[in-house]
Design an enzyme around this catalytic site. Sequence first.
Site, PDB file in Angstrom:
ATOM      1  N   HIS A 198       0.979  -1.057   0.056  1.00  0.00           N
ATOM      2  CA  HIS A 198       0.222   0.372  -0.404  1.00  0.00           C
ATOM      3  C   HIS A 198       0.970   0.896  -0.082  1.00  0.00           C
ATOM      4  CE1 HIS A 198      -2.602   3.176   1.565  1.00  0.00           C
ATOM      5  NE2 HIS A 198      -3.555   2.207   1.309  1.00  0.00           N
ATOM      6  N   ASP A 324     -11.305   1.726  -1.487  1.00  0.00           N
ATOM      7  CA  ASP A 324     -10.597   2.933  -0.744  1.00  0.00           C
ATOM      8  C   ASP A 324     -11.212   3.583   0.229  1.00  0.00           C
ATOM      9  OD1 ASP A 324      -8.061   3.580   0.199  1.00  0.00           O
ATOM     10  OD2 ASP A 324      -8.022   5.204  -1.343  1.00  0.00           O
TER      11      ASP A 324
END
Lengths: 362, 362
Positions: A198, A324
């Site tokens: 990430h 997200d």
Amino acid sequence: MGSGSLPSTIPPALAGPLPRVPYKRIATEEAFGTVEIFDRYRAMLSSGGDLDPGFKSAMGYFLLHPSPRARTIAERLADVDARRIGDMDEAGIDLQLLSLTSPGVQVFDRETATALAADANDQLAAAIARHPARFAGLAAIAPQDPSHAAREIERGMTKLGLKGVIINSHTQGEYLDDPKFWPIFEAAEGLDAPIYLHPNTPSRAMIGPMLERGLDVAIFGFQVETSLHALSLIIAGVFDRFPKLTLVLGHLGEGLPYWMSRIDHMHGASVGSGRYANWKVLQRRPSDYLRENVYVTTSGMPWAPAIAFAQQVLGVDRVMYAMDYPYQYFVAEVAASDAIAGSLEDRTRFFQTNAEHVFKLA
Amino acid sequence: MGSGSLPSTIPPALAGPLPRVPYKRIATEEAFGTVEIFDRYRAMLSSGGDLDPGFKSAMGYFLLHPSPRARTIAERLADVDARRIGDMDEAGIDLQLLSLTSPGVQVFDRETATALAADANDQLAAAIARHPARFAGLAAIAPQDPSHAAREIERGMTKLGLKGVIINSHTQGEYLDDPKFWPIFEAAEGLDAPIYLHPNTPSRAMIGPMLERGLDVAIFGFQVETSLHALSLIIAGVFDRFPKLTLVLGHLGEGLPYWMSRIDHMHGASVGSGRYANWKVLQRRPSDYLRENVYVTTSGMPWAPAIAFAQQVLGVDRVMYAMDYPYQYFVAEVAASDAIAGSLEDRTRFFQTNAEHVFKLA
């Protein structure tokens, strides 16, 4: 020609309720945070010490900025029960794959990081146990202590029922292409645990010109940092050493799919002319690793042309949906993703079966 | 699914002679260097002083590395007569738009830079006068002295018959979003001179982690540096202040077309929440400037899927051919570009008429 006929970058507003679809919508890059970690972030931010500048920029905004956007995101990050599930229902998300929000424990000292990662994983497992039909999760680790991190991956996968690992790019300026971190890859490969790489804000040695301009975060710096990190792993031969390792990248692979042919060409030209004495000769082209060891998700990139491009160059089995949440929570974006081109079978892969396959969701 | 059915990143080898085509092939990012500048580069590289690390990495390789690749490129850069025209004939290139190779004069002190830019422009104009059917060119400038640079743009456009301006990203760590450089934009807009914002290696404050890994140059760092620079100009409101300014980006727009929707979303979210006090409110979305003030070329990205993506999201009038001679001189790549999808009219735009329009080629 004006830009009127070009694909809009903003999903159209939703005209009615979200349509029912014949696939499960699984969202694969969904963030949460623990009270303990957020309290420690706040203490660091108010200490005035020599903090990582990207951490100060990103978490300083989400935890301390008075705007409704920042406050709502911070509140939603902290909830793994009714509020989150209500939001999922509203957006038609069947399952969230949860992960500790960036930068996780990677900004703490080794002992604190190791302890708080384990605690976050315990809290995550408890949330999944409360809502097993709605949540799955990835294990947080402290790369600061690679051998302990390897054991935490094992605990997460075998004892806590987690489905992979989340790592938020650099750890205090260090990248995972350094072989001292490779016990992490060994454990992940051995346990068949995909690693979600990430974004983090760019490391201190790189952030300067981006930070000055407000371009260090998700508008630009995240992509630079994470593209660099993933490409570094390829160049360092990580996937030759760990050929069954699976990496997951958000944001449609950061910049890498777009640059794939250029990277292959320039890698070949540099290897061919002996430009870098410390470069390994790789068994495959850089793009081969992107296509065979990497999956990408759409987090922050709910845009049909870019999704179609990634599917075209990586394969429809390699591209998965992510929202997200709560950073980019917009129901209209879900509808825009439902409307991407392709057969129902391809959309089912995109929203459901690719994620079930990669993360071994029941 | 394996990667066998995915589009290859490497153009297929040429099976026969290059096909004849009914359009002119104009190549728009083609580099040359002068003896005076290369001599000075060599003197700097051997001085052992505190040089820009990216300059040392890039020009140290091309001018000093013993490999055939580096030596051939350096020789070809220095030729603007028979050898270059022979290469153009072999690759079916009708016209090269020449520009002084990166980093141009931007690594020199102000007086040296200003003098050597003028000299390079004189030499370029002489080469064009010798081969008017085969060459056109862009004016080099020394951003170190913005008002003199503005006058050199005028001299280049009006006296030397040049067709625009080349700037190689940062100048000793400074970027053109600083208003002290804006006399350059004012002159370019007033003279209708497009500015080709060409890559440089990342500036010193950003290059560290890329340099350590051999990723500071065309394989990765160029794209980061130039994407950052172009995005910075948009964010700083350059195109609101100079609405008729035209910017040209190589490498299919660096990473920006792929990230367009994310940039728009995040820009809106940051402006909406008042995150950066120093950000201007823009008149349009960031992507609007990319679509209305920017043209892109294919230099280093001779890859059909990425070309088609850029055409789709920017418009077929915004994407032009470039070879990046002599850095990437491969006849098979020309054939691959001939074979991109689209009507003959679209391919004619791509190879010929877009460049004729942007650079006002006769």
